[in-house]
Design an enzyme around this catalytic site. Structure first.
Site, PDB file in Angstrom:
ATOM      1  N   GLY A  57       0.796  -1.223   0.000  1.00  0.00           N
ATOM      2  CA  GLY A  57       0.000   0.000   0.000  1.00  0.00           C
ATOM      3  C   GLY A  57       0.828   1.272   0.000  1.00  0.00           C
ATOM      4  O   GLY A  57       0.294   2.343   0.263  1.00  0.00           O
ATOM      5  N   GLY A  58       2.111   1.178  -0.314  1.00  0.00           N
ATOM      6  CA  GLY A  58       2.860   2.403  -0.574  1.00  0.00           C
ATOM      7  C   GLY A  58       3.625   2.996   0.600  1.00  0.00           C
ATOM      8  O   GLY A  58       4.471   3.858   0.404  1.00  0.00           O
ATOM      9  N   ARG A  99      -7.333 -11.157   1.263  1.00  0.00           N
ATOM     10  CA  ARG A  99      -8.664 -10.777   1.742  1.00  0.00           C
ATOM     11  C   ARG A  99      -9.611 -10.617   0.556  1.00  0.00           C
ATOM     12  O   ARG A  99      -9.169 -10.602  -0.596  1.00  0.00           O
ATOM     13  CB  ARG A  99      -8.567  -9.422   2.453  1.00  0.00           C
ATOM     14  CG  ARG A  99      -8.016  -8.361   1.504  1.00  0.00           C
ATOM     15  CD  ARG A  99      -8.032  -6.961   2.060  1.00  0.00           C
ATOM     16  NE  ARG A  99      -7.693  -5.973   1.031  1.00  0.00           N
ATOM     17  CZ  ARG A  99      -6.466  -5.620   0.690  1.00  0.00           C
ATOM     18  NH1 ARG A  99      -5.408  -6.155   1.282  1.00  0.00           N
ATOM     19  NH2 ARG A  99      -6.270  -4.735  -0.260  1.00  0.00           N
TER      20      ARG A  99
HETATM   21  C1  MV4 Z   1       6.276  -0.153  -7.963  1.00  0.00           C
HETATM   22  C2  MV4 Z   1       6.103   0.858  -8.930  1.00  0.00           C
HETATM   23  C3  MV4 Z   1       7.022   0.913  -9.941  1.00  0.00           C
HETATM   24  N1  MV4 Z   1       8.060   0.052  -9.985  1.00  0.00           N
HETATM   25  N2  MV4 Z   1       7.309  -1.001  -8.057  1.00  0.00           N
HETATM   26  C4  MV4 Z   1       2.672   1.188  -5.117  1.00  0.00           C
HETATM   27  C5  MV4 Z   1       2.019   0.421  -4.028  1.00  0.00           C
HETATM   28  C6  MV4 Z   1       2.827  -0.771  -3.781  1.00  0.00           C
HETATM   29  N3  MV4 Z   1       2.008  -1.929  -3.683  1.00  0.00           N
HETATM   30  C7  MV4 Z   1       3.766  -0.859  -4.941  1.00  0.00           C
HETATM   31  N4  MV4 Z   1       3.609   0.340  -5.717  1.00  0.00           N
HETATM   32  C8  MV4 Z   1       4.390   0.554  -6.810  1.00  0.00           C
HETATM   33  N5  MV4 Z   1       5.419  -0.290  -6.952  1.00  0.00           N
HETATM   34  C9  MV4 Z   1       8.188  -0.890  -9.038  1.00  0.00           C
HETATM   35  N6  MV4 Z   1       9.218  -1.735  -9.092  1.00  0.00           N
HETATM   36  C10 MV4 Z   1       5.036   1.727  -8.811  1.00  0.00           C
HETATM   37  C11 MV4 Z   1       4.188   1.599  -7.742  1.00  0.00           C
HETATM   38  C12 MV4 Z   1       3.136   2.569  -7.679  1.00  0.00           C
HETATM   39  C13 MV4 Z   1       1.818   2.210  -7.917  1.00  0.00           C
HETATM   40  C14 MV4 Z   1       1.437   0.907  -8.127  1.00  0.00           C
HETATM   41  C15 MV4 Z   1       0.134   0.578  -8.372  1.00  0.00           C
HETATM   42  C16 MV4 Z   1      -0.818   1.582  -8.381  1.00  0.00           C
HETATM   43  C17 MV4 Z   1      -0.488   2.879  -8.121  1.00  0.00           C
HETATM   44  C18 MV4 Z   1       0.834   3.216  -7.883  1.00  0.00           C
HETATM   45  C19 MV4 Z   1       1.165   4.535  -7.659  1.00  0.00           C
HETATM   46  C20 MV4 Z   1       2.452   4.857  -7.441  1.00  0.00           C
HETATM   47  C21 MV4 Z   1       3.451   3.881  -7.447  1.00  0.00           C
END
Ligand code: MV4
Length: 447
Positions: A164-165, A292
């Site tokens: 979740g970031g 979930r």
């Molecule tokens: C990333 C990514 C780009 N590259 N991993 C955001 C939440 C977390 N679960 C992982 N996330 C991301 N991982 C790599 N290697 C970009 C994100 C991301 C993102 C992912 C899905 C939906 C929205 C997002 C918004 C910002 C960054």
């Protein structure tokens, strides 16, 4: 099948679970905090138990209070919904230890998937693509430098206990690694009590595409296609759709098989979601698995005709999967808009009394909500008021239907995200299916 289920949640998902139980002839016990005495889930359940003060830490997160409520009401199983205790392995363990079925996977599957670095290793071991990165949390700055140099900048630092970031940092160049590593680790320690972080190559503008799976207790499973959840703000999803405008049948099949192999390797049982990042070339990479039922599950229900909450109840009661893989057919297109009680420009909570509420309806429209006229949205919980879900024969019909349904919906007394969704649904990039995790950033800059 169970004769009584306790729902350890509130809001629209508690209502959703009560509805599934009612249709299966299962009696329901609700729990509620002092702030939720007049909530719809309390009115719709067969019985309800107050479990404490408004703050979630003193009510919906209090394991002892929830177990007591299950024992007092004689519930044989607990459905945790999403959020609160849904992905707490200790809670799943306590339920089973008290002879109460936890409607979800085993405590050990939850624990395993809660460790994002371990989940990534497990996916890689199954031959599921993962982005180049560290196989284990990085021990120190030296190791981080080495890993980052090998995978190439930009890299992303992620918390092992995260998701979740939170505790995430993008690092564009070697000079920024030291300070980003320190802040990410500190953030992870503060948020999760665990400073472990790992590195991955950063994809600049991916789509978020997730696969729904259902697993029985014997390692048999089916996948139910994908949901595209690329439209998010600060890792809060706002609009989801199925199918993804970016997938072909063969890519869908490959991702479905990958999702199932991750679930099988984890000894997974019940409903789960395997999240992937998808790049512009159609490469997909495992990100994490959610253990979930998810907020956006209705879009999958709309295109498959399956009831995922009933499937969860049946699997937890030891019944077989509702359909075989060959019987899974995806039909038409579905969209979900999350209607939050929020200021749509600043996305700040807007609690208060609903002085007027008129919901939409008609062909292809589904409303999952706990709202009613006179309901007071409390300030203590997340601001989701409900979900407007549509189904159409294709994406164009689904979009037109959602525009119509949003226009029909009237909510007064609190601000809502409806005007935001109306903007998204008119945007040329959205209309063309050109959505990605940067879509919203671009849209908000255009204003
Ligand atoms: C990333 C990514 C780009 N590259 N991993 C955001 C939440 C977390 N679960 C992982 N996330 C991301 N991982 C790599 N290697 C970009 C994100 C991301 C993102 C992912 C899905 C939906 C929205 C997002 C918004 C910002 C960054």
């Amino acid at each position: 099948m169970f004769s009584k289920v306790l729902i350890a949640n509130r809001g629209e998902i508690a209502v959703r679970i009560i509805r599934a139980c009612r249709e299966l002839g299962i009696r329901t016990a609700a729990v509620f905090s002092q702030a939720d005495a007049d909530a719809l889930h309390v009115q719709l359940a067969d019985e309800a138990v107050c479990i404490g003060p408004p703050q979630a830490a003193q009510s919906y997160l209090k394991i002892a209070a929830i177990i007591s409520a299950a024992e007092i009401t004689g519930a044989e199983a607990i459905h945790p919904g999403y959020g609160f205790l849904a992905e707490n392995p200790h809670f799943a363990e306590v339920c089973e230890g008290c002879g109460i079925r936890f409607i979800g996977p085993s405590a050990s599957s939850i624990q395993m998937m809660g460790d994002k670095a371990a989940a990534r290793r497990m996916a890689a071991a199954q031959g599921v693509p993962v982005l180049p990165g560290s196989q284990h949390p990085v021990r120190d700055l030296e190791e981080a430098r080495r890993v980052a140099r090998d995978i190439g900048y930009p890299v992303i630092i992620k918390a092992s206990a995260g998701g979740g970031g939170k505790g995430m940092r993008v690092v564009a160049e070697p000079e920024a690694l030291e300070s980003s590593l320190a802040t990410a680790a500190a953030e992870a320690a503060a948020a999760f009590g665990d400073a472990a972080v790992y590195l991955e190559r950063y994809l600049p503008d991916p789509r978020h595409v997730e696969i729904q799976v259902l697993m029985d207790g014997q390692g048999q499973g089916i996948h139910l296609g994908e949901r595209d959840c690329s439209i998010q703000r600060r890792h809060q999803k706002l609009l989801e759709e199925a199918p993804s405008p970016a997938l072909t049948d063969s890519l869908r099949q490959a991702m479905g098989r990958a999702a199932l192999s991750v679930a099988q390797a984890a000894g997974y049982r019940n409903a789960g979601t395997v999240e992937f990042l998808l790049d512009e070339l159609g490469n997909f990479y495992f990100m994490e698995m959610n253990t979930r039922i998810q907020v956006e599950h209705p879009v999958t229900e709309m295109v498959t005709g399956l009831d995922l909450v009933k499937a969860q109840l049946r699997i937890a009661a030891g019944e077989p999967l509702p359909v075989s893989q060959a019987e899974v057919r995806l039909t038409g297109h579905s969209l979900e808009c999350r209607i939050n009680a929020e200021d749509p420009d600043r996305f700040l909570p807007s609690p208060g009394r609903l002085t007027n509420y008129r919901s939409s309806g008609g062909p292809g429209v589904r409303v999952d909500s706990h709202a009613y006229v006179g309901y007071v949205v409390p300030p203590y919980y997340d601001s989701l008021l409900g979900k407007l879900v549509v189904h159409g024969c294709d994406r164009g019909e689904a979009i037109a239907r959602m525009q119509r349904a949003l226009d029909e919906t009237q909510i007064q007394g609190v601000q809502t995200t409806i005007p935001f969704h109306q903007k998204v649904l008119r945007h040329p990039d959205f209309l063309a299916g050109r959505t990605s995790t940067r879509f919203l950033e671009r849209l908000l800059q255009e204003q």
